[in-house]
Motif scaffolding. Structure first.
Motif, PDB file in Angstrom:
ATOM      1  N   GLY A 160       0.727  -1.147   0.060  1.00 36.46           N
ATOM      2  CA  GLY A 160      -0.092   0.122   0.132  1.00 36.46           C
ATOM      3  C   GLY A 160       0.811   1.289   0.090  1.00 36.46           C
ATOM      4  O   GLY A 160       0.308   2.548  -0.163  1.00 36.46           O
ATOM      5  N   GLY A 161       2.308   1.361   0.266  1.00 37.68           N
ATOM      6  CA  GLY A 161       3.004   2.224   0.285  1.00 37.68           C
ATOM      7  C   GLY A 161       3.411   2.997  -1.147  1.00 37.68           C
ATOM      8  O   GLY A 161       3.002   2.168  -2.180  1.00 37.68           O
ATOM      9  N   SER A 162       4.334   3.739  -0.976  1.00 35.41           N
ATOM     10  CA  SER A 162       4.666   4.489  -2.276  1.00 35.41           C
ATOM     11  C   SER A 162       6.209   4.374  -2.380  1.00 35.41           C
ATOM     12  O   SER A 162       6.787   4.697  -1.467  1.00 35.41           O
ATOM     13  CB  SER A 162       4.014   5.944  -2.552  1.00 35.41           C
ATOM     14  N   LEU A 163       6.625   4.585  -3.761  1.00 35.71           N
ATOM     15  CA  LEU A 163       8.208   4.672  -4.024  1.00 35.71           C
ATOM     16  C   LEU A 163       8.198   5.794  -5.265  1.00 35.71           C
ATOM     17  O   LEU A 163       7.319   5.483  -6.003  1.00 35.71           O
ATOM     18  CB  LEU A 163       9.052   3.609  -4.133  1.00 35.71           C
ATOM     19  N   ARG A 164       9.424   6.370  -5.394  1.00 38.82           N
ATOM     20  CA  ARG A 164       9.481   7.120  -6.647  1.00 38.82           C
ATOM     21  C   ARG A 164      10.833   6.652  -7.003  1.00 38.82           C
ATOM     22  O   ARG A 164      12.087   7.021  -6.494  1.00 38.82           O
ATOM     23  CB  ARG A 164       9.477   8.599  -6.451  1.00 38.82           C
ATOM     24  N   LEU A 165      10.903   6.032  -8.267  1.00 38.15           N
ATOM     25  CA  LEU A 165      12.300   5.748  -8.974  1.00 38.15           C
ATOM     26  C   LEU A 165      12.895   6.992  -9.782  1.00 38.15           C
ATOM     27  O   LEU A 165      11.596   7.564 -10.486  1.00 38.15           O
ATOM     28  CB  LEU A 165      12.118   4.697  -9.654  1.00 38.15           C
ATOM     29  N   SER A 166      13.883   7.280  -9.994  1.00 35.55           N
ATOM     30  CA  SER A 166      14.536   8.220 -10.637  1.00 35.55           C
ATOM     31  C   SER A 166      15.546   7.756 -11.435  1.00 35.55           C
ATOM     32  O   SER A 166      16.311   6.589 -11.201  1.00 35.55           O
ATOM     33  CB  SER A 166      14.990   9.513 -10.116  1.00 35.55           C
ATOM     34  N   CYS A 167      15.877   8.159 -12.582  1.00 34.42           N
ATOM     35  CA  CYS A 167      16.955   7.536 -13.865  1.00 34.42           C
ATOM     36  C   CYS A 167      17.450   8.625 -14.459  1.00 34.42           C
ATOM     37  O   CYS A 167      16.610   9.439 -15.402  1.00 34.42           O
ATOM     38  CB  CYS A 167      16.530   6.410 -14.679  1.00 34.42           C
ATOM     39  N   ALA A 168      18.552   9.058 -14.414  1.00 33.22           N
ATOM     40  CA  ALA A 168      19.143  10.259 -15.014  1.00 33.22           C
ATOM     41  C   ALA A 168      20.247   9.554 -16.110  1.00 33.22           C
ATOM     42  O   ALA A 168      21.074   8.705 -15.569  1.00 33.22           O
ATOM     43  CB  ALA A 168      19.734  11.146 -13.981  1.00 33.22           C
ATOM     44  N   ALA A 169      20.177  10.318 -17.190  1.00 31.83           N
ATOM     45  CA  ALA A 169      21.045   9.838 -18.350  1.00 31.83           C
ATOM     46  C   ALA A 169      22.125  10.915 -18.579  1.00 31.83           C
ATOM     47  O   ALA A 169      21.742  12.317 -18.501  1.00 31.83           O
ATOM     48  CB  ALA A 169      20.418   9.741 -19.714  1.00 31.83           C
ATOM     49  N   SER A 170      23.422  10.497 -18.253  1.00 33.23           N
ATOM     50  CA  SER A 170      24.394  11.534 -18.319  1.00 33.23           C
ATOM     51  C   SER A 170      24.806  11.692 -19.988  1.00 33.23           C
ATOM     52  O   SER A 170      24.297  11.168 -20.810  1.00 33.23           O
ATOM     53  CB  SER A 170      25.584  11.178 -17.727  1.00 33.23           C
ATOM     54  N   GLY A 171      25.619  12.755 -19.998  1.00 30.61           N
ATOM     55  CA  GLY A 171      25.854  13.107 -21.555  1.00 30.61           C
ATOM     56  C   GLY A 171      25.133  14.035 -22.215  1.00 30.61           C
ATOM     57  O   GLY A 171      24.185  14.358 -21.662  1.00 30.61           O
TER      58      GLY A 171
END
Length: 120
Positions: A14-25
């Protein structure tokens, strides 16, 4: 181009998470998305977003997960709500990177994966 994923962790059902993904360059980034492992060393789509904002979701993600992106930062996010134990997995981010502009050639890049564990 390198993809750096973050945001995984342990959360109660029932909880939440926030995933992030950053592309370099400074390469041109096309569609970005999140995938999870599938049999046969494959990866199943969780959610995907194009440069113009159009999105695709796996049926299991619809209504619970929201994918978004910040094109200025070459970063994709996955807001995961109402998490279930069956969402437990390693989540991999993916990006299409323009490699051959003259022939509209795109390369497939993957991040290192971030573990999401849903458990009480």
């Amino acid at each position: 181009v390198q993809l750096q994923a973050s945001g995984g962790g342990l959360v109660h059902p029932g909880g939440s998470l926030r995933l992030s993904c950053a592309a370099s360059g400074s390469s041109v980034i096309g569609a970005m998305g999140w995938y999870r492992p599938a049999p046969g060393n494959q990866r199943d789509l969780v959610a995907r977003i194009r440069n113009d904002g159009r999105t695709n979701y796996a049926d299991s993600a619809k209504g619970r997960f929201t994918i978004s992106r910040d094109n200025a930062k070459n970063t994709v996010y996955l807001q995961m709500n109402s998490l279930k134990p069956e969402d437990t997995d390693v989540y991999y981010c993916n990006a299409l990177v323009l490699q051959d502009p003259d022939n509209d050639g795109w390369g497939d890049y993957w991040g290192q994966g971030t573990l999401v564990t849903v458990s009480s």
